[in-house]
Design a protein around this motif. Structure first.
Motif, short mmCIF file in Angstrom:
data_model
loop_
_atom_site.label_atom_id
_atom_site.label_comp_id
_atom_site.label_asym_id
_atom_site.label_seq_id
_atom_site.Cartn_x
_atom_site.Cartn_y
_atom_site.Cartn_z
N MET A 33 38.43 38.49 34.99
CA MET A 33 38.32 39.86 34.43
C MET A 33 38.72 40.66 35.66
N LEU A 34 38.16 40.56 37.16
CA LEU A 34 38.43 41.54 37.95
C LEU A 34 40.05 41.32 38.45
N GLY A 35 40.45 40.13 38.33
CA GLY A 35 42.10 39.94 38.69
C GLY A 35 42.92 40.75 37.60
N GLY A 36 42.22 40.75 36.25
CA GLY A 36 43.36 41.24 35.36
C GLY A 36 43.12 42.93 35.33
N ALA A 37 41.87 43.24 35.52
CA ALA A 37 41.72 44.69 35.61
C ALA A 37 42.41 45.30 36.97
N GLY A 38 42.38 44.77 38.04
CA GLY A 38 43.08 45.05 39.12
C GLY A 38 44.43 45.11 39.12
N PHE A 42 42.39 49.96 40.80
CA PHE A 42 41.62 49.63 41.96
C PHE A 42 42.12 48.37 42.59
N ASN A 43 43.37 48.22 42.82
CA ASN A 43 44.11 47.08 43.24
C ASN A 43 43.53 46.46 44.45
N VAL A 44 43.34 47.38 45.47
CA VAL A 44 42.97 46.82 46.77
C VAL A 44 41.34 46.60 46.68
N LEU A 45 40.53 46.81 45.81
CA LEU A 45 39.35 46.49 45.65
C LEU A 45 39.12 45.14 44.79
N PHE A 46 39.62 45.41 43.65
CA PHE A 46 39.56 44.06 42.86
C PHE A 46 40.19 42.84 43.36
N GLY A 47 41.27 42.96 43.87
CA GLY A 47 42.17 41.98 44.15
C GLY A 47 41.60 40.98 45.30
N PRO A 48 41.09 41.47 46.34
CA PRO A 48 40.25 40.30 47.36
C PRO A 48 39.00 39.88 46.62
N ILE A 49 38.13 40.63 45.74
CA ILE A 49 37.19 40.22 45.21
C ILE A 49 37.48 38.80 44.25
N ALA A 50 38.57 39.20 43.51
CA ALA A 50 39.21 38.23 42.40
C ALA A 50 39.46 36.93 43.36
N ILE A 51 39.97 37.01 44.42
CA ILE A 51 40.36 36.04 45.26
C ILE A 51 39.32 35.13 45.64
N VAL A 52 38.18 35.70 46.39
CA VAL A 52 37.14 35.35 47.04
C VAL A 52 36.36 34.37 45.66
N LEU A 53 36.23 34.92 44.78
CA LEU A 53 35.26 34.33 43.56
C LEU A 53 36.27 33.27 42.91
N LEU A 80 48.26 38.99 42.85
CA LEU A 80 49.25 39.77 42.27
C LEU A 80 48.79 41.17 42.33
N ASP A 81 47.41 41.51 42.22
CA ASP A 81 46.71 42.73 42.34
C ASP A 81 47.33 43.34 43.81
N LEU A 82 47.17 42.48 44.88
CA LEU A 82 47.48 43.03 46.26
C LEU A 82 49.09 43.15 46.39
N LEU A 83 49.81 42.48 45.29
CA LEU A 83 51.22 42.72 45.68
C LEU A 83 51.75 44.02 44.96
N VAL A 84 50.93 44.19 43.81
CA VAL A 84 51.16 45.49 43.12
C VAL A 84 50.80 46.65 43.92
N TRP A 85 49.77 46.56 44.54
CA TRP A 85 49.34 47.64 45.52
C TRP A 85 50.27 47.75 46.57
N ALA A 86 50.88 46.57 47.21
CA ALA A 86 51.82 46.77 48.44
C ALA A 86 53.21 47.40 47.83
N VAL A 87 53.58 47.10 46.67
CA VAL A 87 54.79 47.78 46.13
C VAL A 87 54.40 49.49 45.78
N LEU A 88 53.36 49.63 45.34
CA LEU A 88 53.16 51.06 44.95
C LEU A 88 53.02 51.88 46.34
#
Length: 104
Positions: A33-38, A42-53, A80-88
């Motif tokens: 859920m967090l990865g999809g929403a990210g 909130f890419n930079v917040l949800f991405g790492p949380i999704a990775i850890v979980l 993918l969340d972190l990649l989207v954030w980096a591209v933006l």
């Protein structure tokens, strides 16, 4: 004998026992859920949380088959969340004019 008074058997799917039901680990579902929403907010917040979980769910032997798959997918979505954030961020820093505005 009327049509309404006839008893018809109700056909349902066979029930599974409690030990046979495929389950999705709570951490895996949270990572998904967090990865999809990210991907959208909130890419930079949800991405790492999704990775850890997702990593914790994938390494949990009690999570079952679907917990491991869900964990791996959560990690993938987190990356993918972190990649989207980096591209933006890179597009914004280059000055190409990417901006999101709401309400005018």
């Amino acid at each position: 004998m009327s049509v309404a008074s006839r008893e018809r058997p109700i056909h349902t799917a066979p029930r599974r026992s409690a030990g046979n039901t495929p389950r999705l680990d709570g951490r895996a579902s949270a990572a998904l859920m967090l990865g999809g929403a990210g991907l959208f907010v909130f890419n930079v917040l949800f991405g790492p949380i999704a990775i850890v979980l997702g990593l914790r769910a994938a390494r949990n032997p009690a999570g079952g088959r679907f917990g491991r798959i869900g964990g791996r997918l959560g990690v993938t979505l987190g990356v993918l969340d972190l990649l989207v954030w980096a591209v933006l961020l890179l597009v914004r820093l280059r000055g190409d004019g990417l901006s999101w505005q709401f309400g005018g």
